[in-house]
Design a protein around this motif. Structure first.
Motif, PDB file in Angstrom:
ATOM      1  N   UNK A 176      -7.435   1.758  -5.488  1.00 26.64           N
ATOM      2  CA  UNK A 176      -7.574   2.485  -6.746  1.00 26.64           C
ATOM      3  C   UNK A 176      -8.141   1.576  -7.825  1.00 26.64           C
ATOM      4  N   UNK A 177      -9.154   2.049  -8.526  1.00 28.48           N
ATOM      5  CA  UNK A 177      -9.740   1.307  -9.636  1.00 28.48           C
ATOM      6  C   UNK A 177      -9.962   2.258 -10.810  1.00 28.48           C
ATOM      7  N   UNK A 178      -9.923   1.761 -12.039  1.00 30.77           N
ATOM      8  CA  UNK A 178     -10.120   2.623 -13.210  1.00 30.77           C
ATOM      9  C   UNK A 178     -11.441   3.387 -13.142  1.00 30.77           C
ATOM     10  N   UNK A 179     -11.388   4.668 -13.398  1.00 27.41           N
ATOM     11  CA  UNK A 179     -12.585   5.494 -13.413  1.00 27.41           C
ATOM     12  C   UNK A 179     -12.972   6.075 -12.069  1.00 27.41           C
ATOM     13  N   UNK A 180     -12.356   5.616 -10.985  1.00 28.31           N
ATOM     14  CA  UNK A 180     -12.686   6.128  -9.655  1.00 28.31           C
ATOM     15  C   UNK A 180     -12.134   7.542  -9.496  1.00 28.31           C
ATOM     16  N   UNK A 181     -12.919   8.427  -8.873  1.00 30.55           N
ATOM     17  CA  UNK A 181     -12.448   9.787  -8.601  1.00 30.55           C
ATOM     18  C   UNK A 181     -12.842  10.206  -7.194  1.00 30.55           C
ATOM     19  N   UNK A 197      -4.768  13.122  -5.600  1.00 30.51           N
ATOM     20  CA  UNK A 197      -5.238  11.756  -5.358  1.00 30.51           C
ATOM     21  C   UNK A 197      -5.779  11.136  -6.629  1.00 30.51           C
ATOM     22  N   UNK A 198      -6.490  11.886  -7.434  1.00 26.29           N
ATOM     23  CA  UNK A 198      -7.033  11.329  -8.672  1.00 26.29           C
ATOM     24  C   UNK A 198      -5.935  10.986  -9.675  1.00 26.29           C
ATOM     25  N   UNK A 199      -4.853  11.756  -9.668  1.00 26.69           N
ATOM     26  CA  UNK A 199      -3.718  11.416 -10.531  1.00 26.69           C
ATOM     27  C   UNK A 199      -3.079  10.109 -10.082  1.00 26.69           C
ATOM     28  N   UNK A 200      -2.982   9.902  -8.786  1.00 29.04           N
ATOM     29  CA  UNK A 200      -2.387   8.671  -8.270  1.00 29.04           C
ATOM     30  C   UNK A 200      -3.310   7.473  -8.470  1.00 29.04           C
ATOM     31  N   UNK A 212       0.815  -1.218   0.000  1.00 27.07           N
ATOM     32  CA  UNK A 212       0.000   0.000   0.000  1.00 27.07           C
ATOM     33  C   UNK A 212       0.850   1.271   0.000  1.00 27.07           C
ATOM     34  N   UNK A 213       0.211   2.351  -0.459  1.00 28.57           N
ATOM     35  CA  UNK A 213       0.879   3.637  -0.646  1.00 28.57           C
ATOM     36  C   UNK A 213       0.258   4.661   0.303  1.00 28.57           C
ATOM     37  N   UNK A 214       1.091   5.373   1.039  1.00 30.35           N
ATOM     38  CA  UNK A 214       0.618   6.462   1.897  1.00 30.35           C
ATOM     39  C   UNK A 214       0.985   7.794   1.253  1.00 30.35           C
ATOM     40  N   UNK A 215       0.022   8.704   1.206  1.00 31.43           N
ATOM     41  CA  UNK A 215       0.224  10.030   0.623  1.00 31.43           C
ATOM     42  C   UNK A 215       0.003  11.064   1.717  1.00 31.43           C
ATOM     43  N   UNK A 216       1.042  11.812   2.042  1.00 28.78           N
ATOM     44  CA  UNK A 216       0.941  12.875   3.046  1.00 28.78           C
ATOM     45  C   UNK A 216       0.928  14.213   2.321  1.00 28.78           C
ATOM     46  N   UNK A 217      -0.165  14.931   2.432  1.00 25.92           N
ATOM     47  CA  UNK A 217      -0.350  16.227   1.783  1.00 25.92           C
ATOM     48  C   UNK A 217       0.046  17.314   2.780  1.00 25.92           C
ATOM     49  N   UNK A 218       1.125  18.009   2.498  1.00 21.47           N
ATOM     50  CA  UNK A 218       1.715  18.945   3.457  1.00 21.47           C
ATOM     51  C   UNK A 218       1.208  20.361   3.207  1.00 21.47           C
ATOM     52  N   UNK A 219       0.506  20.909   4.195  1.00 24.32           N
ATOM     53  CA  UNK A 219      -0.080  22.242   4.074  1.00 24.32           C
ATOM     54  C   UNK A 219       0.764  23.324   4.740  1.00 24.32           C
ATOM     55  N   UNK A 254      -1.903   4.114 -10.278  1.00 25.59           N
ATOM     56  CA  UNK A 254      -1.686   2.917  -9.458  1.00 25.59           C
ATOM     57  C   UNK A 254      -2.943   2.062  -9.357  1.00 25.59           C
ATOM     58  N   UNK A 255      -3.508   1.627 -10.477  1.00 26.97           N
ATOM     59  CA  UNK A 255      -4.739   0.824 -10.412  1.00 26.97           C
ATOM     60  C   UNK A 255      -4.513  -0.476  -9.645  1.00 26.97           C
ATOM     61  N   UNK A 256      -5.481  -0.794  -8.790  1.00 23.94           N
ATOM     62  CA  UNK A 256      -5.409  -2.034  -8.014  1.00 23.94           C
ATOM     63  C   UNK A 256      -4.705  -1.906  -6.686  1.00 23.94           C
ATOM     64  N   UNK A 257      -4.042  -0.771  -6.431  1.00 26.35           N
ATOM     65  CA  UNK A 257      -3.288  -0.613  -5.193  1.00 26.35           C
ATOM     66  C   UNK A 257      -4.113   0.097  -4.115  1.00 26.35           C
ATOM     67  N   UNK A 258      -3.843  -0.286  -2.870  1.00 25.26           N
ATOM     68  CA  UNK A 258      -4.436   0.430  -1.737  1.00 25.26           C
ATOM     69  C   UNK A 258      -3.685   1.739  -1.534  1.00 25.26           C
ATOM     70  N   UNK A 259      -4.440   2.824  -1.394  1.00 30.04           N
ATOM     71  CA  UNK A 259      -3.880   4.155  -1.188  1.00 30.04           C
ATOM     72  C   UNK A 259      -4.491   4.744   0.087  1.00 30.04           C
ATOM     73  N   UNK A 260      -3.656   5.384   0.849  1.00 34.45           N
ATOM     74  CA  UNK A 260      -4.093   6.114   2.048  1.00 34.45           C
ATOM     75  C   UNK A 260      -3.647   7.565   1.896  1.00 34.45           C
ATOM     76  N   UNK A 261      -4.492   8.504   2.288  1.00 28.95           N
ATOM     77  CA  UNK A 261      -4.055   9.896   2.233  1.00 28.95           C
ATOM     78  C   UNK A 261      -4.426  10.630   3.516  1.00 28.95           C
ATOM     79  N   UNK A 262      -3.555  11.559   3.896  1.00 24.71           N
ATOM     80  CA  UNK A 262      -3.791  12.402   5.060  1.00 24.71           C
ATOM     81  C   UNK A 262      -3.020  13.692   4.866  1.00 24.71           C
ATOM     82  N   UNK A 263      -3.108  14.570   5.854  1.00 24.43           N
ATOM     83  CA  UNK A 263      -2.364  15.824   5.843  1.00 24.43           C
ATOM     84  C   UNK A 263      -1.291  15.780   6.932  1.00 24.43           C
TER      85      UNK A 263
END
Length: 289
Positions: free
Chosen positions: A208-213, A83-86, A21-28, A90-99
């Motif tokens: 992540x799946x194709x077409x998901x936003x 997130x939509x770009x990722x 899985x992929x973790x995405x940290x959005x830094x504000x 990365x279709x098929x992968x688990x993604x987590x996002x936070x700040x």
């Protein structure tokens, strides 16, 4: 490694995104960037991405373990765009996002890795996991004027509730297995929080799946992703323990001087342990024991 843009990262690391899985940290801002990244690296994510303004620095160890991507979070729609770009990359992968200054906790996370939980969740035929954003705040705002202190962090032990989520496409009838959750600082100081930002639910973990936003209210275009459980039993939920609201309330001129303390009779020291969150009913182990 550092990348000058998200597009550059996707082009150069597209093959690496095939393993999650992929973790995405959005830094504000520059608050607790390093602790946020280290927390999620220690949780067992295969890849941790730091999307952050170019002027911020990272400690040397994080430069080697996290993927630093120059990204401007102040732009409108920055979260959904990233997130939509990722999702597409990365279709098929688990993604987590936070700040930044947000920390994921899931049942038994002290002894089990995120990969173990997601493997079980996948076996239950679930492609998303509901998380509750639990507000953290420093107990002494004179000593910590930005409301952030890991050592003196507190949370609300009660005051959480849920309302039916109306479906505008079905004459306002409630959506199946979807609720709007409220509580914490956004509830106690709702006069300072826009109505659209008062919810504390976020589908922070998803496949992540194709077409998901991702939409701008932290829900997804596939309505099943927005459900709290499958039709036949309760599923695992997790929490994102977050200083984000406390920071905003103390940074906003409209609320800064109206708040002397966030503590009230239902405040409790945060123990930085999943057992406390389970005991308070702030997340659900489902069938995972």
């Amino acid at each position: 490694m550092r990348y000058s843009s998200l597009d550059q990262f996707i082009i150069q690391q597209g093959a690496a995104l095939a393993k999650g899985p992929i973790a995405v940290v959005l830094v504000e801002d520059d608050v607790e960037i390093d602790t946020t990244l280290r927390h999620h690296l220690q949780s067992g994510f295969e890849m941790v991405l730091a999307l952050m303004p170019a002027q911020f620095d990272l400690p040397r160890d994080l430069q080697e373990t996290a993927h630093r991507i120059d990204y401007e979070m102040s732009l409108v729609g920055a979260t959904e765009k990233a997130i939509n770009a990722l999702i597409k990359a990365a279709p098929g992968q688990w993604i987590y996002y936070c700040y930044n200054a947000e920390y994921l906790f899931f049942p038994f996370c002290e002894t089990r890795a995120i990969t173990e939980m997601l493997a079980f969740h996948t076996e239950e035929r679930r492609d998303s996991m509901l998380t509750y954003i639990i507000d953290l705040y420093a107990d002494d705002l004179d000593e910590h004027p930005h409301a952030v202190s890991l050592e003196r962090a507190h949370l609300d032990r009660s005051g959480y509730y849920a309302l039916a989520r109306p479906d505008p496409m079905n004459d306002g009838h409630p959506k199946e297995r979807q609720l709007d959750f409220y509580g914490g600082l956004r509830w106690r100081y709702e006069e300072h929080v826009p109505a659209a930002r008062r919810k504390i639910d976020r589908v922070a973990l998803f496949r992540a799946t194709p077409g998901l936003t991702l939409r701008d209210d932290h829900t997804f275009s596939d309505e099943e992703y927005n459900t709290y459980a499958c039709p036949w039993h309760h599923n695992i939920t997790a929490t994102v323990c977050s200083f984000r609201t406390a920071k905003a309330l103390k940074a906003n001129p409209g609320s800064r001087y109206d708040i002397d303390t966030f503590k009230w009779h239902n405040s409790a020291p945060f123990e930085w342990h999943s057992r406390q969150l389970l005991d308070l009913g702030l997340m659900e182990p489902g069938q995972w024991f």
